[in-house]
Design a protein around this motif. Structure first.
Motif, mmCIF file in Angstrom:
data_model
loop_
_atom_site.group_PDB
_atom_site.id
_atom_site.type_symbol
_atom_site.label_atom_id
_atom_site.label_comp_id
_atom_site.label_asym_id
_atom_site.label_seq_id
_atom_site.Cartn_x
_atom_site.Cartn_y
_atom_site.Cartn_z
ATOM 1 N N GLN A 48 0.839 -1.200 0.000
ATOM 2 C CA GLN A 48 0.000 0.000 0.000
ATOM 3 C C GLN A 48 0.879 1.258 0.000
ATOM 4 O O GLN A 48 0.621 2.210 -0.730
ATOM 5 N N ASP A 49 1.926 1.259 0.815
ATOM 6 C CA ASP A 49 2.833 2.408 0.853
ATOM 7 C C ASP A 49 3.501 2.631 -0.494
ATOM 8 O O ASP A 49 3.578 3.764 -0.982
ATOM 9 N N GLN A 50 3.990 1.555 -1.117
ATOM 10 C CA GLN A 50 4.648 1.687 -2.425
ATOM 11 C C GLN A 50 3.675 2.201 -3.478
ATOM 12 O O GLN A 50 4.054 3.010 -4.326
ATOM 13 N N LEU A 51 2.436 1.747 -3.423
ATOM 14 C CA LEU A 51 1.424 2.211 -4.367
ATOM 15 C C LEU A 51 1.262 3.717 -4.279
ATOM 16 O O LEU A 51 1.252 4.420 -5.288
ATOM 17 N N TRP A 52 1.163 4.231 -3.065
ATOM 18 C CA TRP A 52 0.918 5.655 -2.872
ATOM 19 C C TRP A 52 2.164 6.511 -3.103
ATOM 20 O O TRP A 52 2.058 7.713 -3.273
ATOM 21 N N GLU A 53 3.336 5.897 -3.107
ATOM 22 C CA GLU A 53 4.572 6.632 -3.366
ATOM 23 C C GLU A 53 4.884 6.717 -4.854
ATOM 24 O O GLU A 53 5.680 7.545 -5.268
ATOM 25 N N ASN A 55 3.968 6.457 -9.275
ATOM 26 C CA ASN A 55 3.177 7.149 -10.297
ATOM 27 C C ASN A 55 1.951 6.370 -10.749
ATOM 28 O O ASN A 55 1.056 6.937 -11.368
ATOM 29 N N ILE A 56 1.893 5.090 -10.458
ATOM 30 C CA ILE A 56 0.799 4.232 -10.925
ATOM 31 C C ILE A 56 -0.537 4.606 -10.286
ATOM 32 O O ILE A 56 -1.603 4.380 -10.863
ATOM 33 N N LEU A 57 -0.508 5.227 -9.126
ATOM 34 C CA LEU A 57 -1.738 5.588 -8.418
ATOM 35 C C LEU A 57 -2.624 6.500 -9.257
ATOM 36 O O LEU A 57 -3.846 6.339 -9.279
ATOM 37 N N SER A 58 -2.039 7.436 -9.965
ATOM 38 C CA SER A 58 -2.817 8.343 -10.815
ATOM 39 C C SER A 58 -3.563 7.571 -11.897
ATOM 40 O O SER A 58 -4.725 7.851 -12.191
ATOM 41 N N HIS A 59 -2.908 6.595 -12.471
ATOM 42 C CA HIS A 59 -3.521 5.769 -13.513
ATOM 43 C C HIS A 59 -4.697 4.970 -12.943
ATOM 44 O O HIS A 59 -5.766 4.899 -13.552
ATOM 45 N N ILE A 60 -4.506 4.393 -11.778
ATOM 46 C CA ILE A 60 -5.589 3.654 -11.109
ATOM 47 C C ILE A 60 -6.741 4.605 -10.796
ATOM 48 O O ILE A 60 -7.908 4.293 -11.036
ATOM 49 N N GLU A 91 -2.104 -7.475 1.313
ATOM 50 C CA GLU A 91 -0.839 -6.748 1.229
ATOM 51 C C GLU A 91 -0.689 -6.009 -0.097
ATOM 52 O O GLU A 91 -0.074 -4.962 -0.165
ATOM 53 N N HIS A 92 -1.222 -6.583 -1.171
ATOM 54 C CA HIS A 92 -1.125 -6.012 -2.514
ATOM 55 C C HIS A 92 -1.857 -4.669 -2.517
ATOM 56 O O HIS A 92 -3.050 -4.616 -2.240
ATOM 57 N N GLY A 93 -1.146 -3.596 -2.790
ATOM 58 C CA GLY A 93 -1.734 -2.255 -2.758
ATOM 59 C C GLY A 93 -2.941 -2.140 -3.673
ATOM 60 O O GLY A 93 -2.934 -2.671 -4.790
ATOM 61 N N HIS A 94 -3.965 -1.441 -3.214
ATOM 62 C CA HIS A 94 -5.195 -1.306 -3.982
ATOM 63 C C HIS A 94 -6.024 -0.127 -3.490
ATOM 64 O O HIS A 94 -5.826 0.376 -2.392
#
Length: 107
Positions: A48-53, A55-60, A91-94
């Motif tokens: 979750q932390d890596q997801l929010w750090e 660039n992929i978060l914007s795409h999601i 654990e998998h960021g989402h």
């Protein structure tokens, strides 16, 4: 591979897919606390932390907003849980998309 999201992405576990491309996938959540519950995640296993750090978060977020406008035109919420106390079960960021009903005021 203990991660159910990685299994879904690999095609070894079933899911209803609403959107996917080379980087992300959006599926229906098996939990049905509200009528519309979708989950957007990167194909790569990130915390979750890596997801929010990254660039992929914007795409999601863009994919979920588009799906939210289609599936929950009356309004929707995007949320992300961090840790067990916040009800993070994977654990998998989402990111969750919730909608299809009045979600009420904040607690």
């Amino acid at each position: 591979m203990d991660c159910i999201f990685c299994q879904i992405i690999a095609g070894t576990s079933p899911a209803t897919v609403h959107f996917q491309d080379a980087d992300i996938i959006v599926i229906s959540n098996k939990l049905q606390w509200v009528p519309i519950m979708l989950i957007g995640m990167p194909r790569e296993h990130l915390t979750q932390d890596q997801l929010w750090e990254g660039n992929i978060l914007s795409h999601i977020g863009q994919a979920l907003v588009e799906l939210g406008r289609t599936h929950a035109p009356g309004g929707f919420r995007l949320i992300s849980n961090f840790g067990r106390d916040a009800m993070q079960s994977q654990e998998h960021g989402h990111v969750h998309l919730l909608g299809g009903t009045s979600l009420g005021p904040y607690a």
